[in-house]
Design an enzyme around this catalytic site. Structure first.
Site, mmCIF file in Angstrom:
data_model
loop_
_atom_site.group_PDB
_atom_site.id
_atom_site.type_symbol
_atom_site.label_atom_id
_atom_site.label_comp_id
_atom_site.label_asym_id
_atom_site.label_seq_id
_atom_site.Cartn_x
_atom_site.Cartn_y
_atom_site.Cartn_z
ATOM 1 N N GLU A 189 -21.181 -25.193 -16.968
ATOM 2 C CA GLU A 189 -20.299 -24.722 -18.027
ATOM 3 C C GLU A 189 -19.742 -25.840 -18.908
ATOM 4 O O GLU A 189 -19.434 -25.611 -20.071
ATOM 5 C CB GLU A 189 -19.117 -23.934 -17.424
ATOM 6 N N SER A 238 15.654 22.116 22.240
ATOM 7 C CA SER A 238 16.466 21.525 23.302
ATOM 8 C C SER A 238 16.366 20.006 23.368
ATOM 9 O O SER A 238 17.129 19.370 24.112
ATOM 10 C CB SER A 238 16.067 22.114 24.654
#
Length: 783
Positions: free
Chosen positions: A133, A425
């Protein structure tokens, strides 16, 4: 020639010889060409001056109106966030094809980016980018004039080798700004910003920002994400061949896509080009070049582009909600909190135990645990269930499941946290027994009458409450009352202590102070509770210290740099004033799982791999018409609650009876399979305050208490230090009674007198309350 009459041009031309005419033509044409060229040069010069002035103006305008990039421009791009198990390993999910993938939290842009420092990147990777690049990266100041001119030439002369015109610094600018316009002003702005960038940052910093920002195809951004996506590796483990391959992709991610056959072929060709360039630039040796060329790459073909619209587990979704709430508590807006979670690159350290969660996942996907579901086709008709497992000593949630079967919806209904169901319960220990034991209103040495009562204030003529079993037990201990889940006992105890019970329930994270109805003692809530709330409410019993922990699903949240954003230390407080209340409650709840005591949860018992019985305690809960089944229980390690029921209020089938207990047992048995036996915890002050007491008087038992004519009236019960009995029972003794006459209306015996017929006189052992106040009066009639 006649000067008075000169020849016209026409006449002169007519008098010319052919040779003279030819020369005339040549001379005339040459003169015209010179005039045309001079005119053209003048026009071009004028246009160049105009263009130069215009270009200078454009450059000046672009430079003066373009700001330099800030650190925020380079670092605020969307980052992938990760979620980790409590052991530090990343949480995964199973893809449709059965593969395990790490969960990635990403924003609406669906960006998979993980930051990495340059020092953690192998040098071959930045070298590969530089080679292909920007080979003069270390010598230019942001813009490579020679490379830019080369790009222009290659553009006008196709076929020449093209390495691109933009430097790495210019590409970084483009990635950071997102400015991709094909225009001269954009290129000028880009070049100027690249120059300014290199005045502010070093080459290594530019490289690091570049390799973290570049787009690599699909949802992949940056080299760390690329290494994981393409090769299932950390970037630090990449080989030279893999570095060259990755460096070639960013030029055109679609063309060099490694997940397509054609793209992979193109990428291989570009890899060779990059390796050639690296060798030419002496970045690698000939041997390294040959080895890289010959290296066979192994691709991660199972990579899935996992977007934030994916389906996460119940635990992960609960954690995300909890993290969001904590961020908001810290002053963030909801939008800001979501941005951090889905794009801030944060690390969420959860409390989830991978092993425990895997056991839960398996059982909640097993149709055998949901026997009625095989008869339903629609999921909306099927039975559902939920479980929450907590470490009672830390408040950390270890596992969550919020429904039956595979989870298929994103942030769908979670029965573990969202469902508000009546607890039945299962609330009795929390609302009735523990508060009154803690306040020393009751002790386990007391008894209560399990008999027909009329306690409904709206319908005083009706028998209420009724028990789930079809008969009354008569006089029973409080421990027995809880073990068999006597509704009569619960309401009898609760009716005069309603506000006390509600205040304790609130301290357990369940605020129902606006529900003073007597049916609360039986779990008759207007607003129900979740499995998460019930698990946390039982934790103070389980840890033995009476300490309530607000359940947490995560311990810390770190930012992208490892700095702590949230430190989620659990909030806690002491619920029970008497430090030994929790131990007494554990003693009571052990009776619930004791088959010899007739406990309703006897089926919850299990053994470890060594065949040793694992100590447990807990309480069942069943609502009216069998709409809901609950079991909240604990071992010396973990506290867990299971809820089982239907989305719509539907009665259970016979095959589903006890399903909550069964699932709880299956899960906990596997969790404890390899764990050493750990006794149930009885607090910082180990109680051991167990006394043999008389159930008639609550005092220390004597030999007579065990010889009661109606049976043994002794029981070993646990007390707190301040309520432990110190006196012995004086009620039980030997009484001389006369059996000739019937007992009185209250079934009490008459004491014998000297006048009683000897054949009817017996000595029995009973308690004083079984003796009539008046002696026998029948025998006198025979004298």
């Amino acid at each position: 020639m006649d000067k008075k009459n000169p020849k016209t041009k026409k006449q002169k031309f007519a008098d010319m010889t052919p040779e003279e005419r030819k020369n005339f033509y040549i001379k005339t044409a040459w003169s015209g060409l010179k005039i045309t060229v001079k005119s053209a040069l003048i026009v071009v010069l004028i246009l160049c001056c105009m263009a130069g002035g215009l270009l200078i103006g454009v450059v000046a305008a672009c430079v003066t109106t373009t700001d330099a990039l800030t650190i925020e421009d380079l670092t605020t791009s969307s980052l992938t966030s990760f979620v980790y198990y409590s052991d530090g390993t990343p949480i995964t999910y199973t893809t449709e094809d059965g593969n395990e993938e790490v969960i990635k939290l990403k924003g609406s842009e669906n960006v998979n980016r993980v930051l990495v420092d340059l020092e953690d990147i192998p040098k071959d990777l930045p070298n590969a980018f530089i080679a292909i690049e920007d080979e003069r990266f270390y010598s230019h100041s942001g813009v490579d004039i020679k490379r830019s001119l080369g790009a222009v030439v290659s553009y006008v002369m196709p076929g020449m080798r093209d390495f691109g015109g933009s430097t790495i610094t210019q590409q970084l600018v483009k990635n950071a700004t997102g400015d991709n316009a094909s225009s001269i002003p954009r290129k000028i702005r880009e070049a100027w910003r690249a120059y300014l960038l290199e005045q502010e940052y070093s080459k290594d910093e530019v490289l690091e920002y570049y390799m973290n920002l570049i787009y690599m195809g699909r949802d992949v951004y940056g080299v760390q994400a690329a290494a994981g996506a393409f090769f299932n590796k950390d970037v630090g483990d990449l080989s030279l061949a893999e570095c060259a391959f990755i460096a070639g992709i960013t030029n055109n991610p679609a063309k060099f896509n490694p997940f397509t056959t054609k793209g992979r072929t193109n990428a291989y060709q570009r890899q060779i080009t990059i390796l050639d360039q690296m060798l030419k630039l002496e970045m690698i040796t000939k041997d390294e070049y040959i080895e890289a060329i010959q290296t066979e790459l192994v691709f991660n073909d199972n990579y899935v582009t996992h977007s934030s619209s994916g389906v996460y587990s119940y635990f992960v979704e609960t954690t995300i909600k909890d993290v969001r709430e904590k961020f908001i508590e810290q002053g963030y807006t909801e939008t800001e909190a979501n941005r951090l979670i889905y794009g801030g690159g944060i690390t969420i350290m959860t409390t989830q135990d991978k092993h425990i969660q895997s056991i839960v996942d398996k059982e909640f996907n097993d149709i055998n645990n949901f026997p009625a579901n095989k008869y339903y086709e629609s999921a909306s008709d099927m039975a559902q269930a939920a479980i929450v497992i907590m470490d009672q000593y830390t408040g950390q949630v270890k596992a969550i499941y919020g429904g039956y079967g595979e989870k298929t919806t994103k942030f769908g209904y979670n029965y573990a946290t969202d469902a508000q169901r009546q607890p039945g319960s299962a609330v009795k220990p929390l609302l009735v027994y523990a508060p009154q034991i803690d306040q020393h209103i009751i002790t386990l040495g007391q008894t209560i009458e399990d008999e027909e009562v009329f306690l409904d204030p709206q319908h005083p003529e009706d028998v209420w409450p009724k028990n789930s079993y079809p008969y009354y037990q008569g006089t029973i201990s409080l421990r027995k009352a809880l073990a068999i889940s006597s509704n009569v006992a619960a309401v009898t105890l609760y009716q005069n202590n309603i506000q006390l019970g509600l205040s304790y329930l609130k301290s357990l994270g369940i605020d129902r102070t606006n529900e003073p109805q007597l049916s609360m003692a039986l779990g008759g809530f207007t607003k129900g509770v979740s499995a998460m709330q019930m698990t946390a409410a039982y934790v103070p019993f389980a840890n033995g210290n009476g300490v309530y922990y607000e359940p947490i699903t995560f311990t810390k949240v770190l930012d992208k740099d490892g700095k702590v954003l949230l430190d989620n230390t659990p909030k806690s407080h002491v619920v029970y004033q008497d430090s030994q209340t929790a131990s007494v409650m554990t003693y009571m709840l052990e009776a619930v799982v004791d088959p010899l005591y007739g406990g309703t949860a006897a089926g919850a018992n299990f053994q470890n791999k060594a065949g040793e019985h694992v100590p447990i305690a807990g309480k069942t809960g069943t609502t009216s018409s069998n709409y809901d089944f609950w079991f909240s229980g604990y071992s010396g390690y973990y506290t867990a609650t299971v809820w089982y029921g239907y989305p719509k209020q539907t009665s259970m089938q016979m095959s589903e009876i006890g399903s909550a207990v069964k699932i709880w047992k299956k899960v906990m048995e596997q969790i404890h399979k390899d764990l050493p036996i750990r006794p149930l915890t009885h607090g910082a002050i180990e109680v051991g305050n167990e006394y043999n007491v008389c159930l008639k008087t609550g005092k220390l038992a004597t030999e007579f208490c065990a010889q009661d004519v109606l049976g043994d009236k002794t029981s070993i019960e646990r007390y707190t230090d301040s309520t432990a009995p110190t006196e012995y029972c004086t009620s039980h003794k030997a009484y001389k009674v006369c059996l000739i006459g019937a007992r009185d209306e209250e079934e009490r015996y008459y004491l014998a007198k000297d006048t009683c017929i000897p054949a009817y006189v017996r000595t029995i052992i009973t308690s004083a309350d079984r003796i009539a106040p008046n002696p026998c009066h029948v025998c006198e009639l025979y004298h």
